[in-house]
Scaffold this motif. Structure first.
Motif, PDB file in Angstrom:
ATOM      1  N   PHE A 212       0.853  -1.189   0.000  1.00 29.72           N
ATOM      2  CA  PHE A 212       0.000   0.000   0.000  1.00 29.72           C
ATOM      3  C   PHE A 212       0.887   1.237   0.000  1.00 29.72           C
ATOM      4  O   PHE A 212       1.838   1.324   0.773  1.00 29.72           O
ATOM      5  N   VAL A 213       0.565   2.164  -0.883  1.00 28.16           N
ATOM      6  CA  VAL A 213       1.241   3.461  -0.865  1.00 28.16           C
ATOM      7  C   VAL A 213       0.213   4.457  -0.344  1.00 28.16           C
ATOM      8  O   VAL A 213      -0.754   4.789  -1.039  1.00 28.16           O
ATOM      9  N   ASP A 214       0.375   4.867   0.903  1.00 27.45           N
ATOM     10  CA  ASP A 214      -0.654   5.648   1.575  1.00 27.45           C
ATOM     11  C   ASP A 214      -0.277   7.116   1.734  1.00 27.45           C
ATOM     12  O   ASP A 214       0.853   7.433   2.098  1.00 27.45           O
ATOM     13  N   GLY A 215      -1.247   7.972   1.443  1.00 22.89           N
ATOM     14  CA  GLY A 215      -1.063   9.398   1.702  1.00 22.89           C
ATOM     15  C   GLY A 215      -1.044   9.633   3.212  1.00 22.89           C
ATOM     16  O   GLY A 215      -1.867   9.086   3.934  1.00 22.89           O
ATOM     17  N   CYS A 216      -0.093  10.445   3.656  1.00 22.01           N
ATOM     18  CA  CYS A 216       0.096  10.647   5.101  1.00 22.01           C
ATOM     19  C   CYS A 216      -1.118  11.316   5.739  1.00 22.01           C
ATOM     20  O   CYS A 216      -1.466  11.014   6.871  1.00 22.01           O
ATOM     21  N   PHE A 217      -1.755  12.213   5.027  1.00 21.58           N
ATOM     22  CA  PHE A 217      -2.893  12.911   5.612  1.00 21.58           C
ATOM     23  C   PHE A 217      -4.115  11.996   5.692  1.00 21.58           C
ATOM     24  O   PHE A 217      -4.651  11.755   6.763  1.00 21.58           O
ATOM     25  N   TRP A 218      -4.523  11.450   4.587  1.00 19.30           N
ATOM     26  CA  TRP A 218      -5.755  10.655   4.545  1.00 19.30           C
ATOM     27  C   TRP A 218      -5.680   9.405   5.394  1.00 19.30           C
ATOM     28  O   TRP A 218      -6.676   8.940   5.921  1.00 19.30           O
ATOM     29  N   HIS A 219      -4.494   8.871   5.512  1.00 19.85           N
ATOM     30  CA  HIS A 219      -4.353   7.634   6.281  1.00 19.85           C
ATOM     31  C   HIS A 219      -3.812   7.887   7.686  1.00 19.85           C
ATOM     32  O   HIS A 219      -3.446   6.957   8.394  1.00 19.85           O
ATOM     33  N   GLY A 220      -3.752   9.157   8.061  1.00 16.84           N
ATOM     34  CA  GLY A 220      -3.403   9.528   9.426  1.00 16.84           C
ATOM     35  C   GLY A 220      -2.070   8.983   9.900  1.00 16.84           C
ATOM     36  O   GLY A 220      -2.008   8.274  10.896  1.00 16.84           O
ATOM     37  N   HIS A 221      -1.016   9.331   9.178  1.00 18.46           N
ATOM     38  CA  HIS A 221       0.327   8.862   9.547  1.00 18.46           C
ATOM     39  C   HIS A 221       0.773   9.564  10.837  1.00 18.46           C
ATOM     40  O   HIS A 221       1.192  10.728  10.811  1.00 18.46           O
ATOM     41  N   GLU A 222       0.675   8.829  11.959  1.00 20.21           N
ATOM     42  CA  GLU A 222       0.965   9.412  13.280  1.00 20.21           C
ATOM     43  C   GLU A 222       2.386   9.974  13.356  1.00 20.21           C
ATOM     44  O   GLU A 222       3.333   9.327  12.928  1.00 20.21           O
ATOM     45  N   GLY A 223       2.482  11.143  13.913  1.00 28.29           N
ATOM     46  CA  GLY A 223       3.787  11.750  14.134  1.00 28.29           C
ATOM     47  C   GLY A 223       4.432  12.313  12.880  1.00 28.29           C
ATOM     48  O   GLY A 223       5.569  12.758  12.910  1.00 28.29           O
ATOM     49  N   CYS A 224       3.699  12.276  11.766  1.00 29.47           N
ATOM     50  CA  CYS A 224       4.262  12.743  10.500  1.00 29.47           C
ATOM     51  C   CYS A 224       3.919  14.216  10.308  1.00 29.47           C
ATOM     52  O   CYS A 224       2.828  14.652  10.626  1.00 29.47           O
ATOM     53  N   ARG A 225       4.853  14.945   9.725  1.00 25.25           N
ATOM     54  CA  ARG A 225       4.589  16.380   9.557  1.00 25.25           C
ATOM     55  C   ARG A 225       3.567  16.660   8.459  1.00 25.25           C
ATOM     56  O   ARG A 225       3.100  17.786   8.309  1.00 25.25           O
TER      57      ARG A 225
ATOM     58  N   TYR B 292       0.767  15.019   8.398  1.00 21.68           N
ATOM     59  CA  TYR B 292      -0.524  14.706   8.992  1.00 21.68           C
ATOM     60  C   TYR B 292      -0.869  15.789  10.006  1.00 21.68           C
ATOM     61  O   TYR B 292      -0.501  15.710  11.170  1.00 21.68           O
ATOM     62  N   ILE B 293      -1.514  16.816   9.502  1.00 17.30           N
ATOM     63  CA  ILE B 293      -1.905  17.938  10.348  1.00 17.30           C
ATOM     64  C   ILE B 293      -3.411  18.112  10.220  1.00 17.30           C
ATOM     65  O   ILE B 293      -3.927  18.345   9.117  1.00 17.30           O
ATOM     66  N   ILE B 294      -4.102  17.948  11.328  1.00 14.10           N
ATOM     67  CA  ILE B 294      -5.556  18.097  11.318  1.00 14.10           C
ATOM     68  C   ILE B 294      -5.901  19.568  11.123  1.00 14.10           C
ATOM     69  O   ILE B 294      -5.403  20.428  11.847  1.00 14.10           O
ATOM     70  N   PRO B 295      -6.733  19.849  10.117  1.00 16.57           N
ATOM     71  CA  PRO B 295      -7.127  21.260   9.882  1.00 16.57           C
ATOM     72  C   PRO B 295      -7.781  21.900  11.108  1.00 16.57           C
ATOM     73  O   PRO B 295      -8.424  21.215  11.896  1.00 16.57           O
ATOM     74  N   GLN B 296      -7.593  23.192  11.241  1.00 17.75           N
ATOM     75  CA  GLN B 296      -8.139  23.940  12.376  1.00 17.75           C
ATOM     76  C   GLN B 296      -9.650  24.094  12.301  1.00 17.75           C
ATOM     77  O   GLN B 296     -10.301  24.333  13.310  1.00 17.75           O
ATOM     78  N   THR B 297     -10.190  24.012  11.087  1.00 22.77           N
ATOM     79  CA  THR B 297     -11.644  24.120  10.949  1.00 22.77           C
ATOM     80  C   THR B 297     -12.221  22.721  10.745  1.00 22.77           C
ATOM     81  O   THR B 297     -11.577  21.853  10.163  1.00 22.77           O
ATOM     82  N   ARG B 298     -13.445  22.554  11.247  1.00 24.03           N
ATOM     83  CA  ARG B 298     -14.133  21.260  11.181  1.00 24.03           C
ATOM     84  C   ARG B 298     -13.220  20.136  11.717  1.00 24.03           C
ATOM     85  O   ARG B 298     -13.207  19.024  11.187  1.00 24.03           O
ATOM     86  N   THR B 299     -12.540  20.463  12.750  1.00 27.83           N
ATOM     87  CA  THR B 299     -11.547  19.542  13.302  1.00 27.83           C
ATOM     88  C   THR B 299     -12.136  18.170  13.644  1.00 27.83           C
ATOM     89  O   THR B 299     -11.570  17.136  13.270  1.00 27.83           O
ATOM     90  N   ASP B 300     -13.280  18.182  14.336  1.00 27.71           N
ATOM     91  CA  ASP B 300     -13.885  16.901  14.739  1.00 27.71           C
ATOM     92  C   ASP B 300     -14.263  16.059  13.530  1.00 27.71           C
ATOM     93  O   ASP B 300     -14.099  14.842  13.532  1.00 27.71           O
ATOM     94  N   TRP B 301     -14.780  16.742  12.512  1.00 27.07           N
ATOM     95  CA  TRP B 301     -15.172  16.048  11.289  1.00 27.07           C
ATOM     96  C   TRP B 301     -13.971  15.354  10.644  1.00 27.07           C
ATOM     97  O   TRP B 301     -14.039  14.186  10.255  1.00 27.07           O
ATOM     98  N   TRP B 302     -12.873  16.058  10.577  1.00 26.16           N
ATOM     99  CA  TRP B 302     -11.654  15.479   9.991  1.00 26.16           C
ATOM    100  C   TRP B 302     -11.144  14.306  10.810  1.00 26.16           C
ATOM    101  O   TRP B 302     -10.768  13.274  10.278  1.00 26.16           O
ATOM    102  N   ILE B 303     -11.149  14.497  12.120  1.00 28.39           N
ATOM    103  CA  ILE B 303     -10.644  13.421  12.986  1.00 28.39           C
ATOM    104  C   ILE B 303     -11.491  12.170  12.794  1.00 28.39           C
ATOM    105  O   ILE B 303     -10.962  11.058  12.652  1.00 28.39           O
ATOM    106  N   GLU B 304     -12.791  12.377  12.730  1.00 30.83           N
ATOM    107  CA  GLU B 304     -13.681  11.231  12.549  1.00 30.83           C
ATOM    108  C   GLU B 304     -13.433  10.546  11.211  1.00 30.83           C
ATOM    109  O   GLU B 304     -13.351   9.322  11.117  1.00 30.83           O
ATOM    110  N   LYS B 305     -13.299  11.367  10.183  1.00 31.72           N
ATOM    111  CA  LYS B 305     -13.090  10.840   8.837  1.00 31.72           C
ATOM    112  C   LYS B 305     -11.800  10.022   8.754  1.00 31.72           C
ATOM    113  O   LYS B 305     -11.772   8.915   8.210  1.00 31.72           O
TER     114      LYS B 305
END
Ligand SMILES: [Zn+2]
Length: 129
Positions: free
Chosen positions: A49-62, A64-77
């Motif tokens: 698998f070649v995974d995008g760091c953001f969409w696949h939530g690569h922990e500790g990766c620079r 993978y930054i949760i947006p400041q808006t709709r934060t809960d929505w992003w975290i859930e997604k």
């Protein structure tokens, strides 16, 4: 349009090109396998698998930054995506298929060679079927 883009992302292409040039043969997006792995190498019974760091939530990766808006929505997604990823990988392992995950950050120019070399040696260590 977006479908084509997501399938042919650059990092995935790099991996394909490298493996092909090294003589490895693979299937792309094998629909019969859980999680439709980006690459599946039948001879090595390995899914990559070649995974995008953001969409696949690569922990500790620079990247993978949760947006400041709709934060809960992003975290859930992203949590949902990670859950789906984990289920698919477990199913693959139950089928005796090895799973290798490459995050996009490891394919940035400065890390690329090391990542690809390590991928090759991991595959070669596998007993062939
Ligand atoms: Zn990353």
């Amino acid at each position: 349009m977006s479908r084509i883009r997501s399938k042919d992302t650059k990092p995935e292409f790099l991996v394909r090109k490298f493996l092909f040039s090294e003589g490895f043969r693979y299937k792309l997006h094998e629909a019969k396998l859980p999680g439709k792995p980006d690459l599946f190498l039948p001879k090595y019974k390995t899914a990559v698998f070649v995974d995008g760091c953001f969409w696949h939530g690569h922990e500790g990766c620079r990247y993978y930054i949760i947006p400041q808006t709709r934060t809960d929505w992003w975290i859930e997604k992203i949590t949902e995506t990670k859950k789906r990823d984990a289920i698919a990988r477990n199913k693959l392992r139950e089928m005796q298929i090895s799973v290798i995950t490459l995050y996009e950050c490891s394919l940035k120019p400065e890390f690329r060679n090391k990542t690809l070399k390590r991928l090759k040696s991991r595959l070669l260590r596998k007993p062939r079927s």
